[in-house]
Scaffold this active site. Sequence first.
Site, short mmCIF file in Angstrom:
data_model
loop_
_atom_site.label_atom_id
_atom_site.label_comp_id
_atom_site.label_asym_id
_atom_site.label_seq_id
_atom_site.Cartn_x
_atom_site.Cartn_y
_atom_site.Cartn_z
CG HIS A 220 61.35 53.59 102.91
ND1 HIS A 220 62.01 54.62 102.29
CD2 HIS A 220 62.25 53.05 103.78
CE1 HIS A 220 63.26 54.70 102.74
NE2 HIS A 220 63.43 53.75 103.66
CB SER A 341 29.36 57.74 99.79
OG SER A 341 29.00 57.81 98.43
CE LYS A 347 34.11 54.88 100.53
NZ LYS A 347 34.41 55.83 99.45
CD GLU A 354 38.84 62.36 103.14
OE1 GLU A 354 38.85 62.61 101.94
OE2 GLU A 354 37.88 61.78 103.71
#
Length: 521
Positions: A220, A341, A347, A354
């Site tokens: 979980h 970024s 970043k 992704e």
Amino acid sequence: MRRAWMSVPYRAGSLNTKPGRKVLYVSLRMKASSTRAPGKRTKPPEKSLLSPPAPPARHQGEEQKTNLLRGRFKLARLPEVEAFSASLPFDRRLYRHDILGSIAHARMLARVGLLTSREANAIEAGLKEIEREIESGRFQFDLADEDIHLAVERRLTEKIGAAGRKLHTARSRNDQVALDLRLYLRDEIGSVIQLLRALVRSLAAVAARHLETVMPGYTHLQRAQPISLAHHMLAHIDMLERNRERFEQALARTGVMPLGAGALAATTLPIDRKAVARELGFKQIAANSVDAVSDRDFVLDFLTAAAILTIHLSRMAEEIILWTTAEFGFAELPDEFSTGSSMMPQKKNPDLLELIRSKSGRVAGNLVAMLTVLKALPLGYNSDLQEDKERVFDTLDTLKPMLSLMAQLWPRITFNTAAMGAAAGGFALATDLAEYLVQRGVPFREAHEAIGTLVRELSAAGRTLSAVTLAELKTLSPAFQADALKLLTPEHSLRARKVAGGPAPETVRRRLAELGRKRVL
Ligand code: ARG
């Protein structure tokens, strides 16, 4: 709206249209063919995405007999129909396999006396030259040819004359395209399997270095029990191994030779299908001519294997994304695989991962698209089947870089083993304490409840399991002795989990050795 047909990477060549047969909706560099179609040729203007849509070309009423199949027609096809129906912009990728199949077919025709050996030799030499023309970019592709099969046959006839017109004896494009796609996919599945093996090896190398690196296993997405990084890597390896098996099965289903089925009812001519199969390295011929031209199950098998594999890669990508967050802090991505970024200077983004995560949706979509093409399709060849190729090509173009990038990424990830180890301690050791009691005769449910109470009280006091004292344990159960406190390290917990399939370093080392023996690594 103009559509770009050429979105797939093609190796060579450009696509032509005939003068006066301007292709609508096609944004391409178009060159007039130098060798075909009667009449004066003018070079149509080059188009760019910014130029206004072309006005509709005037349709030439009289057929120009430039396409090999139009003997029974008086009128030429509307250019828009021609452009919409052509598969040439994408199926030219099959050219090598089309030529390979045609050479095997021609040799067989000569063996059974349907061609002289002179004719067969001329065909073979002509086809090999065509292969070189395509490879070097000299081949003039023409939309009027519809597909790669007619393009090659047309060029062969231009080159060698009469003998070229005999190549299609006892063959239809229906069995030809089924053969080409099987030959192509056979090669491509082979390279997917190689890429899969390389990824497995790269995971195994990480595993071998981290047999003792403790980390929390999750259920979980909550810290559950200690495992090792190696054990986690081997979970991915087992998944990848099942994928490899699925691709091997797809390969076996692909290895059936359909040529000789003709349009769907074979032929009255005395061909030798087994000879063609042998020549092309197929172990089997399709047993039924109708099935031979209707069947795309091998495509479904491949797309299914690819969809499941990319779903697995998305799970892998997601875990690395999580591990590299500040919240987890388990790992750091190498610069070469990270993105910045446009606004936030600090970043370090995992865009690549992704995209790997999201492209699994695209591959699953290709499977669904192909299932839908086949749904309720009557047997025999139907042009719907032409839609199979782009699903296959897009899947390969998506999947292969995913595999290769993942294999290159894993060995370059830096792991923060201290952070992983720290997260694997504390309450993640609660089950170990309950099992300590079980070994001393306490029923598991009672032990579970006792340790549950301890966890509640410690959390309320802002403490964790590693801070517990023997006196406190003894108030829970008289079965606790001094050795109980020694359990309370993740390293001990890991070593104690020696059951087959478990995370103990010895067990994982044995599993790695076993994979090596099975030549998985
Ligand atoms: N371009 C077709 C395909 O990709 C080849 C077979 C065409 N056969 C036919 N009867 N139209 O499937």
